[in-house]
Each structure stands twice: as C-alpha cells, then as structure tokens.
Design a protein around this motif. Structure first.
Motif, PDB file in Angstrom:
ATOM      1  N   LEU A   1       0.803  -1.229   0.026  1.00 16.30           N
ATOM      2  CA  LEU A   1       0.157   0.041  -0.069  1.00 16.30           C
ATOM      3  C   LEU A   1       0.790   1.242  -0.006  1.00 16.30           C
ATOM      4  CD1 LEU A   1      -2.808   1.257   0.272  1.00 16.30           C
ATOM      5  CD2 LEU A   1      -2.447   1.252   2.781  1.00 16.30           C
ATOM      6  N   SER A   2       1.732   1.520   0.804  1.00 17.23           N
ATOM      7  CA  SER A   2       2.613   2.446   0.922  1.00 17.23           C
ATOM      8  C   SER A   2       3.832   2.364   1.667  1.00 17.23           C
ATOM      9  CB  SER A   2       1.777   3.696   1.907  1.00 17.23           C
ATOM     10  OG  SER A   2       2.592   4.564   2.223  1.00 17.23           O
ATOM     11  N   SER A   3       5.026   3.374   1.221  1.00 14.31           N
ATOM     12  CA  SER A   3       6.150   3.104   2.149  1.00 14.31           C
ATOM     13  C   SER A   3       6.305   4.175   3.055  1.00 14.31           C
ATOM     14  CB  SER A   3       7.379   3.123   1.066  1.00 14.31           C
ATOM     15  OG  SER A   3       7.238   4.457   0.412  1.00 14.31           O
ATOM     16  N   ALA A   4       5.327   5.080   3.528  1.00 15.83           N
ATOM     17  CA  ALA A   4       5.361   6.101   4.348  1.00 15.83           C
ATOM     18  C   ALA A   4       5.339   5.425   5.899  1.00 15.83           C
ATOM     19  CB  ALA A   4       4.349   7.074   4.300  1.00 15.83           C
ATOM     20  N   ALA A   5       5.898   6.506   6.874  1.00 16.57           N
ATOM     21  CA  ALA A   5       5.739   5.684   8.175  1.00 16.57           C
ATOM     22  C   ALA A   5       4.199   5.889   8.731  1.00 16.57           C
ATOM     23  CB  ALA A   5       6.510   6.558   9.023  1.00 16.57           C
ATOM     24  N   SER A   6       3.366   6.607   8.151  1.00 15.81           N
ATOM     25  CA  SER A   6       1.911   6.553   8.680  1.00 15.81           C
ATOM     26  C   SER A   6       1.008   6.835   7.558  1.00 15.81           C
ATOM     27  CB  SER A   6       1.970   8.217   9.337  1.00 15.81           C
ATOM     28  OG  SER A   6       2.735   8.244  10.454  1.00 15.81           O
ATOM     29  N   LEU A   7      -0.172   6.227   7.935  1.00 13.39           N
ATOM     30  CA  LEU A   7      -1.198   6.090   6.839  1.00 13.39           C
ATOM     31  C   LEU A   7      -2.405   7.203   7.597  1.00 13.39           C
ATOM     32  CD1 LEU A   7      -1.581   2.351   6.041  1.00 13.39           C
ATOM     33  CD2 LEU A   7      -0.289   4.370   4.707  1.00 13.39           C
ATOM     34  N   ASN A   8      -3.076   8.042   6.777  1.00 10.56           N
ATOM     35  CA  ASN A   8      -3.900   8.804   7.246  1.00 10.56           C
ATOM     36  C   ASN A   8      -5.087   8.749   6.435  1.00 10.56           C
ATOM     37  OD1 ASN A   8      -5.338  10.868   8.766  1.00 10.56           O
ATOM     38  ND2 ASN A   8      -4.467  12.642   7.579  1.00 10.56           N
ATOM     39  N   PHE A   9      -6.363   8.505   7.110  1.00  9.01           N
ATOM     40  CA  PHE A   9      -7.798   8.222   6.240  1.00  9.01           C
ATOM     41  C   PHE A   9      -8.746   9.439   6.779  1.00  9.01           C
ATOM     42  CE2 PHE A   9      -5.917   3.830   6.523  1.00  9.01           C
ATOM     43  CZ  PHE A   9      -5.543   3.747   5.516  1.00  9.01           C
ATOM     44  N   PRO A  10      -8.573  10.642   6.244  1.00 13.60           N
ATOM     45  CA  PRO A  10      -9.764  11.653   6.595  1.00 13.60           C
ATOM     46  C   PRO A  10     -11.125  10.988   6.765  1.00 13.60           C
ATOM     47  CG  PRO A  10      -7.999  12.389   4.970  1.00 13.60           C
ATOM     48  CD  PRO A  10      -8.036  10.726   4.948  1.00 13.60           C
ATOM     49  N   SER A  11     -11.600  10.101   5.711  1.00 13.10           N
ATOM     50  CA  SER A  11     -12.860   9.602   5.985  1.00 13.10           C
ATOM     51  C   SER A  11     -12.774   8.221   5.228  1.00 13.10           C
ATOM     52  CB  SER A  11     -13.851  10.524   4.945  1.00 13.10           C
ATOM     53  OG  SER A  11     -15.063  10.064   4.724  1.00 13.10           O
ATOM     54  N   LEU A  12     -12.948   7.315   6.333  1.00 12.57           N
ATOM     55  CA  LEU A  12     -12.772   5.895   6.041  1.00 12.57           C
ATOM     56  C   LEU A  12     -13.690   5.367   5.026  1.00 12.57           C
ATOM     57  CD1 LEU A  12     -10.877   3.770   6.960  1.00 12.57           C
ATOM     58  CD2 LEU A  12     -12.531   3.017   8.637  1.00 12.57           C
TER      59      LEU A  12
END
Length: 360
Positions: free
Chosen positions: A278-289
């Motif tokens: 999914l991603s190589s960032a340290a954090s995932l942010n979902f403003p509206s799941l």
C-alpha cells in the motif's frame, strides 16, 4: 583504513621541570646530596640539592665526577649574588638561590654525571648525581580495519602506532575508560592491537595512549565507531486509539496509523493492506474511512544495513453492536420472596394450631 598522523603534544609549549623520577646519591648523614633526575630533550632540566646547611658561601657545579677547575660549569656566591662561568659553561646553565643547577633547552649530550662543591667557610662538601636526557616521544597514532559495524555482530580491530617497546607503557581507552582484556575485547601481548569482538550502540570512542619516561600520559586521536542497530521498539499507534490488534471505526470516520521504531540508520517502512503493498510512508491517514479501506494492515520496519526487520499488525473493522437482553415472564424481587416465605410459614403454623384445637 584510517590512519591518523602522530602529532606534537601541546606540552611542547609549556615548561616541564625534569625532576620527577629521582634517586638521591646520599653520602653520610647530614651531607648534601643531588637528586638525580630524568629529563626530556628540549625541556628545562633540574639537578636539585638536598640537605644543604645554612651559611653557604659558594656553590660550584662541575661536569663529571670531579670538581676540578677544568670541569667547572658555573659557580654562584649567594651573599653577593655573583656567579662565574667555567670552561664547561654553554650559556644554558644557571644556579638558583638554593644552589640547584638549571639547564635550559636540554640536549641529549647533557646526559651524564654532575658534581657540586659547596663551600661553607669552615668546611667544603661535595656530591655527585646523574642527569639523563631522553628524546621526546611523539603521541601514538591510531587506525582501525573498519569504523562501521553492526551492533553485537561485527568485530573491530584497532591498532596503536608507537615506537614504545615496553608493553606496560601502552594503554587502551574505550569510552574514556582504561580497559584490559575481557569477554568483550582482547589486547595483544605487545598491547599494540585491540580486538573488539562485539560493539554496542553505546561504544562511541576508542583511543590508545602511552606513558612517557616522566610518567605523563600521551594519547592518540580518537576513533568514533559508527554502530548500526535496530530496528527495535517498534510501535504502532492509532487514532482513535486501540488497546489490541483491532481498531473499531465507522465508515466516514477519521483514522490514522503511525509506525515508529529506533534504528540506525533510519529504517524503511512498508504498509501491506489485505496482502497487497500500500505505502512506504511511516504513517497512514484516512480523513474519511471507506469500506474498501477496512481490513488487515501490517507495518514492516526494515534496517537494510543491519539486515533486520520487524512488523506489527492491526485490523480496522466496524464496531460490533450488542443487542440488550429482553426478559419476559413473572419475576419477584428478593424482598417479596422473603415476605411470601414468612407468610407461608405463619399460615402453616396457624393451620396446625386450628387442627390441634379441633382434635382436642
């Protein structure tokens, strides 16, 4: 291989009195004597008198074991403060008010025996001592087979470059502490090689040193090893917070996943969602799941240099609502039960009394 060049000690800018290692050549009790000494080339050397009586009229210093006129360096008369150079005078010698012989900018050929004649007026005393001048020893150099290691895995070999042959004069310092051979490290018999079997992230400086002929320490430059470690202390934080591997969240709510760890060099991150990258960032942010964002998440933390990796899992799902239990039928409270039991007992007693009455 890193090799630091030996450099001159800053002590060369200072005046060093070379009378630290001494042995007196004492003659009879109450007689004057000379504290023989060691010195360093280029520094001031001192031959000090002891047991000097009061009322000295003249000090006469000579080169060698005799006090002949041909061997005189300089004479000094305390009351008149007059001094007279002799045949062996080199313009570097002087006599103090206490009769000590001072030699400025000492040379290697100043090594030898010296004799002093002390005139007391009613008698003359003599003493002979020894002065030994040594060459200045450069500070040791230091090098290593590597300066980058993985914590608790890679060994490190460090070399001390010095001309000193006396192994007892060579010292090793790790984190500013004087060390010797133990389970973590081995020092060679000549003490010029240090083998560190394992290093930790807290081993931040290594150096060697020697003790010069006067007993003063001279130390090398410092090697700062780079120790790679981690990742460790991998944490997975969520918003809203959860206390297990399941995060309950409604569709449309805001969700954040943070993955952190301690590592050197800094770690890389990989997020896997339902088995797919999914991603190589340290954090995932979902403003509206959304419904598609529900499911299993895995954060993988990797240190490519150390070859280590760790992961943490979390599942995002809707909250599970519980249906309250609806009770049907007839229920009695505890107090009513006690009341009815009491009334039943009293009624039974009454009926028994009535039956007994009729029978009688």
């Amino acid at each position: 291989m890193h090799l630091s060049r030996p450099r001159r000690s800053p002590w060369r800018e200072l005046v060093l009195v070379a009378s630290l290692l001494a042995w007196g050549i004492c003659q009879a009790s109450g007689q004057i004597s000379i504290i023989s000494s060691l010195g360093i080339e280029g520094y001031e050397a001192l031959l000090e008198l002891q047991n000097v009586p009061e009322g000295v009229q003249e000090y006469s210093w000579h080169r060698g074991a005799s006090d002949s006129a041909d061997s005189m360096i300089v004479s000094y008369q305390p009351p008149s403060q007059a001094w007279q150079p002799g045949p062996m005078y080199s313009s570097r010698e002087n006599v103090t008010v206490k009769g000590h012989l001072v030699i400025k900018d000492s040379l290697l050929n100043d090594t030898g025996s010296y004799t002093v004649r002390v005139d007391l007026g009613n008698e003359t005393q003599r003493a002979t001592g020894w002065l030994e001048i040594h060459e200045w020893e450069d500070d040791p150099g230091i090098s290593a087979n590597t300066t980058s290691v993985v914590e608790y895995r890679d060994p490190m070999v460090v070399f001390c470059h010095t001309n000193v042959t006396d192994a007892t004069r060579i010292q090793w310092y790790v984190n500013a502490l004087n060390v010797s051979s133990n389970e973590q490290m081995t020092i060679s018999p000549d003490r010029k090689t240090l083998i560190l079997h394992q290093l930790s992230r807290y081993d931040f400086m290594i150096r060697c040193g020697i003790e010069n002929v006067l007993g003063f320490p001279q130390k090398s430059d410092i090697i700062f090893p780079k120790v790679f470690y981690g990742p460790d202390s991998v944490l997975l934080r969520t918003k809203p917070s959860n206390f297990s591997s399941v995060l309950a969240a409604e569709v449309g709510s805001a969700v954040q996943l943070d993955c952190t760890s301690t590592s050197s060099p800094g770690p890389t991150y990989r997020w896997i969602h339902n088995g797919s990258f999914l991603s190589s960032a340290a954090s995932l942010n979902f403003p509206s799941l959304t419904w598609e964002q529900m499911g299993r998440y895995r954060c993988i933390v990797e240190n490519p240099v150390a070859g280590l990796s760790f992961y943490r899992n979390v599942r995002i799902q809707r909250p599970r609502w519980t249906i309250p239990e609806i009770r049907t039928g007839f229920y009695l409270s505890g107090s009513l039960v006690v009341f009815f039991i009491g009334m039943t007992v009293l009624g039974g007693v009454y009926l028994c009394g009535v039956l007994i009455y009729f029978l009688i």
